[in-house]
Design a protein around this motif. Structure first.
Motif, PDB file in Angstrom:
ATOM      1  N   ALA A 243       0.820  -1.213   0.000  1.00 25.35           N
ATOM      2  CA  ALA A 243       0.000   0.000   0.000  1.00 25.35           C
ATOM      3  C   ALA A 243       0.849   1.257   0.000  1.00 25.35           C
ATOM      4  CB  ALA A 243      -1.005   0.057   1.138  1.00 25.35           C
ATOM      5  N   GLY A 244       2.128   1.175   0.363  1.00 28.68           N
ATOM      6  CA  GLY A 244       3.006   2.331   0.237  1.00 28.68           C
ATOM      7  C   GLY A 244       3.054   3.239   1.442  1.00 28.68           C
ATOM      8  N   MET A 245       2.870   2.712   2.660  1.00 26.23           N
ATOM      9  CA  MET A 245       3.008   3.518   3.873  1.00 26.23           C
ATOM     10  C   MET A 245       4.410   4.113   3.920  1.00 26.23           C
ATOM     11  SD  MET A 245       2.831   2.258   7.843  1.00 26.23           S
ATOM     12  CE  MET A 245       1.148   1.662   7.754  1.00 26.23           C
ATOM     13  N   LYS A 246       4.497   5.412   4.260  1.00 23.91           N
ATOM     14  CA  LYS A 246       5.787   6.097   4.170  1.00 23.91           C
ATOM     15  C   LYS A 246       6.852   5.459   5.060  1.00 23.91           C
ATOM     16  CE  LYS A 246       4.428   9.757   7.435  1.00 23.91           C
ATOM     17  NZ  LYS A 246       4.178  11.223   7.560  1.00 23.91           N
ATOM     18  N   GLU A 247       6.451   4.953   6.232  1.00 23.86           N
ATOM     19  CA  GLU A 247       7.426   4.298   7.104  1.00 23.86           C
ATOM     20  C   GLU A 247       8.008   3.051   6.449  1.00 23.86           C
ATOM     21  OE1 GLU A 247       4.758   6.759   9.643  1.00 23.86           O
ATOM     22  OE2 GLU A 247       4.422   5.288   8.059  1.00 23.86           O
ATOM     23  N   MET A 248       7.174   2.307   5.743  1.00 20.36           N
ATOM     24  CA  MET A 248       7.645   1.101   5.075  1.00 20.36           C
ATOM     25  C   MET A 248       8.501   1.430   3.857  1.00 20.36           C
ATOM     26  SD  MET A 248       6.865  -1.416   6.864  1.00 20.36           S
ATOM     27  CE  MET A 248       5.719  -2.038   8.088  1.00 20.36           C
ATOM     28  N   ILE A 249       8.095   2.451   3.118  1.00 17.19           N
ATOM     29  CA  ILE A 249       8.903   2.865   1.968  1.00 17.19           C
ATOM     30  C   ILE A 249      10.290   3.316   2.431  1.00 17.19           C
ATOM     31  CG2 ILE A 249       9.095   4.479   0.044  1.00 17.19           C
ATOM     32  CD1 ILE A 249       6.897   2.383  -0.319  1.00 17.19           C
ATOM     33  N   LYS A 250      10.343   3.998   3.569  1.00 18.56           N
ATOM     34  CA  LYS A 250      11.635   4.435   4.113  1.00 18.56           C
ATOM     35  C   LYS A 250      12.508   3.241   4.472  1.00 18.56           C
ATOM     36  CE  LYS A 250      14.406   7.757   5.599  1.00 18.56           C
ATOM     37  NZ  LYS A 250      15.507   7.021   6.211  1.00 18.56           N
ATOM     38  N   ARG A 251      11.900   2.206   5.023  1.00 16.30           N
ATOM     39  CA  ARG A 251      12.669   1.012   5.374  1.00 16.30           C
ATOM     40  C   ARG A 251      13.203   0.320   4.115  1.00 16.30           C
ATOM     41  NH1 ARG A 251      10.018  -1.905  10.665  1.00 16.30           N
ATOM     42  NH2 ARG A 251      11.817  -3.273  10.280  1.00 16.30           N
ATOM     43  N   VAL A 252      12.415   0.340   3.052  1.00 14.57           N
ATOM     44  CA  VAL A 252      12.899  -0.213   1.780  1.00 14.57           C
ATOM     45  C   VAL A 252      14.073   0.625   1.276  1.00 14.57           C
ATOM     46  CG1 VAL A 252      12.320  -0.691  -0.631  1.00 14.57           C
ATOM     47  CG2 VAL A 252      10.652  -1.190   1.171  1.00 14.57           C
ATOM     48  N   MET A 253      13.928   1.958   1.337  1.00 14.04           N
ATOM     49  CA  MET A 253      15.008   2.853   0.909  1.00 14.04           C
ATOM     50  C   MET A 253      16.294   2.572   1.672  1.00 14.04           C
ATOM     51  SD  MET A 253      13.043   6.536   0.603  1.00 14.04           S
ATOM     52  CE  MET A 253      14.588   7.435   0.547  1.00 14.04           C
ATOM     53  N   ASP A 254      16.143   2.261   2.950  1.00 15.22           N
ATOM     54  CA  ASP A 254      17.305   2.044   3.819  1.00 15.22           C
ATOM     55  C   ASP A 254      17.843   0.614   3.765  1.00 15.22           C
ATOM     56  OD1 ASP A 254      17.075   4.676   4.588  1.00 15.22           O
ATOM     57  OD2 ASP A 254      15.992   4.243   6.447  1.00 15.22           O
ATOM     58  N   ALA A 303      12.546   3.257  -4.631  1.00 11.58           N
ATOM     59  CA  ALA A 303      11.738   3.631  -3.470  1.00 11.58           C
ATOM     60  C   ALA A 303      11.624   5.140  -3.279  1.00 11.58           C
ATOM     61  CB  ALA A 303      12.312   2.995  -2.207  1.00 11.58           C
ATOM     62  N   GLU A 304      12.653   5.888  -3.640  1.00 14.45           N
ATOM     63  CA  GLU A 304      12.623   7.330  -3.434  1.00 14.45           C
ATOM     64  C   GLU A 304      11.470   7.984  -4.194  1.00 14.45           C
ATOM     65  OE1 GLU A 304      15.696  11.168  -3.493  1.00 14.45           O
ATOM     66  OE2 GLU A 304      16.364   9.190  -4.175  1.00 14.45           O
ATOM     67  N   GLN A 305      11.077   7.402  -5.318  1.00 16.95           N
ATOM     68  CA  GLN A 305       9.969   7.944  -6.108  1.00 16.95           C
ATOM     69  C   GLN A 305       8.637   7.843  -5.362  1.00 16.95           C
ATOM     70  OE1 GLN A 305       9.780   6.206 -10.078  1.00 16.95           O
ATOM     71  NE2 GLN A 305      11.956   5.681  -9.970  1.00 16.95           N
ATOM     72  N   TYR A 306       8.549   6.928  -4.410  1.00 17.92           N
ATOM     73  CA  TYR A 306       7.286   6.660  -3.723  1.00 17.92           C
ATOM     74  C   TYR A 306       7.325   7.071  -2.252  1.00 17.92           C
ATOM     75  CZ  TYR A 306       6.628   3.960  -7.944  1.00 17.92           C
ATOM     76  OH  TYR A 306       6.531   3.591  -9.264  1.00 17.92           O
ATOM     77  N   TYR A 307       8.348   7.838  -1.879  1.00 21.87           N
ATOM     78  CA  TYR A 307       8.486   8.271  -0.488  1.00 21.87           C
ATOM     79  C   TYR A 307       8.029   9.713  -0.344  1.00 21.87           C
ATOM     80  CZ  TYR A 307      10.543   9.281   4.077  1.00 21.87           C
ATOM     81  OH  TYR A 307      10.734   9.654   5.379  1.00 21.87           O
ATOM     82  N   PHE A 308       6.955   9.906   0.428  1.00 20.53           N
ATOM     83  CA  PHE A 308       6.389  11.231   0.651  1.00 20.53           C
ATOM     84  C   PHE A 308       6.326  11.474   2.151  1.00 20.53           C
ATOM     85  CE2 PHE A 308       4.527   9.431  -3.257  1.00 20.53           C
ATOM     86  CZ  PHE A 308       5.011  10.339  -4.177  1.00 20.53           C
ATOM     87  N   PRO A 309       7.376  12.055   2.735  1.00 22.22           N
ATOM     88  CA  PRO A 309       7.460  12.170   4.197  1.00 22.22           C
ATOM     89  C   PRO A 309       6.372  13.018   4.828  1.00 22.22           C
ATOM     90  CG  PRO A 309       9.202  13.427   3.109  1.00 22.22           C
ATOM     91  CD  PRO A 309       8.576  12.596   2.055  1.00 22.22           C
ATOM     92  N   ASP A 310       5.751  13.936   4.062  1.00 23.53           N
ATOM     93  CA  ASP A 310       4.704  14.787   4.605  1.00 23.53           C
ATOM     94  C   ASP A 310       3.311  14.189   4.460  1.00 23.53           C
ATOM     95  OD1 ASP A 310       6.610  16.711   5.291  1.00 23.53           O
ATOM     96  OD2 ASP A 310       6.479  17.666   3.326  1.00 23.53           O
TER      97      ASP A 310
END
Length: 313
Positions: A243-254, A303-310
């Motif tokens: 679903a693209g939750m920002k916390e999960m996308i960040k973990r993928v990025m990391d 992942a950076e394309q799908y990371y929206f921290p706000d």
């Protein structure tokens, strides 16, 4: 259909409400923010209503949120009885309980847009807006198969009993077919962290060896990860949500080894549904049919394309 609808959207917005029209009422009935994805969906619904009220002065919007199917049924019946709605945008809390009341709206002559979860009877709605649920499951299954080339033992958490949950599971099973992956157990986590924590605890008690988990949703993945951590088990290689939750996308990025990937399913689809319904009420543009939003595999590379921290989700 997607191209046609997008073209219609641009055309209509360019010449929106050039002449005075009869005021029409659009009801929007959605589940309350009981989990992260629903919270994001509520945010986008409120934003869309506020924006479209300015774009379309001859439209009125009635937005209601429900914490259970019974409340949602009452909301819809109240919209019909007291607001005489011309159109309904509904994301069903559950498919079966909402089918009859939504069918009554359609039979009364109102436009019906169904979003995401679908109804248990086909053909009621004028417009259906959703993510690619079979594709969501298939992309997840194919990733699992590629991540586990020698097969393995997994457990699966399903969402709330709905048509889209069925489609996701069927797509996932097709994606892992022939891979040597064995599904040990499959239970409903109801897209809820606490429920998923309990389900995963049961799985951990029941199965001494689990190689991976298809949580099928990022909120459920949070509950799954908490249960794994509490158990002290180290046999689970990774958890795949979606679903693209920002916390999960960040973990993928990391490059988090426990969350190596995610699969998109944007909650902003509710805004698309409301906007297309507004077009149906204010123009002759053809917007009936199906609008499908594809699911994308999110990896460390994109992942950076799908990371929206706000974002709220």
């Amino acid at each position: 259909m997607k191209t046609l609808l997008a073209g219609s959207l641009a055309l209509t917005l360019g010449a929106a409400t050039a002449e005075a029209q009869e005021t029409k009422v659009i009801g929007v009935s959605i589940p309350a923010a009981t989990h992260g994805w629903a919270g994001g969906m509520n945010y986008h619904a409120q934003e869309a209503v506020a924006r479209l009220e300015k774009v379309y002065p001859d439209l009125q919007f009635v937005l209601a949120t429900a914490s259970d199917p019974g409340k949602q049924v009452n909301d819809i019946e109240d919209m019909m009885a007291t607001r005489n709605i011309n159109a309904l945008v509904v994301l069903p809390f559950e498919s079966e309980p909402l089918t009859a009341p939504v069918q009554a709206v359609a039979e009364a002559g109102a436009w019906v847009t169904v979003v995401d979860r679908g109804l248990s009877v086909e053909g009621i709605e004028d417009l259906y807006v959703a993510g690619d649920n079979p594709g969501f499951g298939r992309v997840s299954g194919e990733y699992m198969a590629s991540k586990m080339p020698d097969g393995g033992k997994i457990v699966v958490l399903r969402g709330i009993p709905t048509t889209i949950d069925n489609q996701r599971v069927e797509g996932f099973e097709a994606g892992i077919e022939g891979s040597g992956i064995e599904i040990l157990g499959m239970e409903h986590g109801n897209w809820n962290r606490d429920d998923s924590f309990n389900v995963m605890q049961d799985f951990l008690s029941k199965y001494p060896q689990i190689d991976a988990v298809w949580a099928s949703d990022d909120d459920m993945a949070v509950g799954v990860l908490a249960a794994i951590e509490a158990s002290g088990r180290d046999d689970i290689q990774f958890v795949l949500g979606g679903a693209g939750m920002k916390e999960m996308i960040k973990r993928v990025m990391d490059n988090d080894s426990m969350i190596p990937a995610d699969v998109t399913y944007p909650p902003s689809m509710i805004a698309t549904a409301i906007e297309l319904t507004a077009i149906a009420m204010t123009s002759t543009a053809p917007v009936s049919g199906t609008f499908t939003i594809g699911s994308v595999l999110v990896t460390p590379e994109n992942a950076e394309q799908y990371y929206f921290p706000d974002s709220p989700f």
